[in-house]
Write a protein that holds these residues in place. Structure first.
Motif, PDB file in Angstrom:
ATOM      1  N   ALA A 172       1.440   4.179  -2.504  1.00  0.00           N
ATOM      2  CA  ALA A 172       1.134   5.469  -2.254  1.00  0.00           C
ATOM      3  C   ALA A 172       2.434   6.608  -3.207  1.00  0.00           C
ATOM      4  O   ALA A 172       2.048   7.919  -3.153  1.00  0.00           O
ATOM      5  CB  ALA A 172       1.070   6.009  -1.458  1.00  0.00           C
ATOM      6  N   ARG A 173       3.467   5.631  -3.120  1.00  0.00           N
ATOM      7  CA  ARG A 173       4.846   6.372  -2.793  1.00  0.00           C
ATOM      8  C   ARG A 173       4.864   6.704  -4.681  1.00  0.00           C
ATOM      9  O   ARG A 173       5.234   8.073  -4.975  1.00  0.00           O
ATOM     10  CB  ARG A 173       5.702   5.823  -2.682  1.00  0.00           C
ATOM     11  N   GLN A 174       4.859   5.967  -5.367  1.00  0.00           N
ATOM     12  CA  GLN A 174       4.425   5.655  -6.739  1.00  0.00           C
ATOM     13  C   GLN A 174       3.351   7.233  -7.127  1.00  0.00           C
ATOM     14  O   GLN A 174       3.689   7.057  -9.080  1.00  0.00           O
ATOM     15  CB  GLN A 174       4.015   4.675  -7.275  1.00  0.00           C
ATOM     16  N   GLY A 175       2.410   6.974  -6.345  1.00  0.00           N
ATOM     17  CA  GLY A 175       0.877   7.883  -7.334  1.00  0.00           C
ATOM     18  C   GLY A 175       0.541   6.944  -8.100  1.00  0.00           C
ATOM     19  O   GLY A 175      -0.560   7.333  -9.058  1.00  0.00           O
ATOM     20  N   SER A 233       1.215  -0.843  -0.203  1.00  0.00           N
ATOM     21  CA  SER A 233       0.144  -0.044   0.028  1.00  0.00           C
ATOM     22  C   SER A 233       0.305   0.638  -0.292  1.00  0.00           C
ATOM     23  O   SER A 233       0.396   2.337  -0.900  1.00  0.00           O
ATOM     24  CB  SER A 233      -1.144   0.508   1.334  1.00  0.00           C
ATOM     25  N   ALA A 234       1.746   1.384   0.522  1.00  0.00           N
ATOM     26  CA  ALA A 234       2.665   2.084   0.335  1.00  0.00           C
ATOM     27  C   ALA A 234       3.273   2.457  -0.242  1.00  0.00           C
ATOM     28  O   ALA A 234       3.542   3.690  -0.778  1.00  0.00           O
ATOM     29  CB  ALA A 234       3.935   2.146   2.005  1.00  0.00           C
ATOM     30  N   LEU A 235       4.292   1.205  -0.948  1.00  0.00           N
ATOM     31  CA  LEU A 235       4.475   1.266  -2.388  1.00  0.00           C
ATOM     32  C   LEU A 235       3.759   2.449  -3.369  1.00  0.00           C
ATOM     33  O   LEU A 235       3.197   3.457  -4.360  1.00  0.00           O
ATOM     34  CB  LEU A 235       4.482   0.433  -3.044  1.00  0.00           C
ATOM     35  N   GLN A 254       9.397  -6.220  -6.342  1.00  0.00           N
ATOM     36  CA  GLN A 254       9.769  -5.453  -4.713  1.00  0.00           C
ATOM     37  C   GLN A 254      10.633  -6.995  -4.063  1.00  0.00           C
ATOM     38  O   GLN A 254      10.030  -7.778  -5.412  1.00  0.00           O
ATOM     39  CB  GLN A 254       8.733  -5.458  -4.514  1.00  0.00           C
TER      40      GLN A 254
END
Length: 93
Positions: free
Chosen positions: A39-42, A35-37, A84
């Motif tokens: 969000a980080r990548q947009g 989920s963080a990935l 990843q």
């Protein structure tokens, strides 16, 4: 009269066994990282789904934290599909 129970973490409270708690914790950590990935990548849900090799509704389940819908195997596959590397470390409990 009810007695209060104390747990080391929420997974111990939810699970019937230490093994099940460990599995829940590992799945939650992978879901949080994915989920963080996203969000980080947009990425949109559709883009994230494409990159992870799943459908958009499946990605929605992940982003909404529906842990019961994912196995460790499925989450590792999703992480690998979007480039990843999953690292697993054993520690004494």
């Amino acid at each position: 009269m009810m007695t209060a129970q104390s747990f080391n973490n929420v997974f111990d409270a939810l699970a019937d066994t230490p093994e099940e708690a460990a599995n829940l914790k590992a799945r939650a950590e992978l879901m949080r990282a994915l989920s963080a990935l996203v969000a980080r990548q947009g990425w949109t849900q559709a883009e994230a789904a494409r990159r992870c090799g799943v459908t958009q509704p499946r990605m929605n389940d992940l982003l909404r934290g529906r842990i019961s819908r994912f196995s460790l195997d499925a989450l590792v596959n999703m992480a690998a599909a979007c480039g990843q590397q999953v690292h697993i470390e054993l520690q004494p409990s």
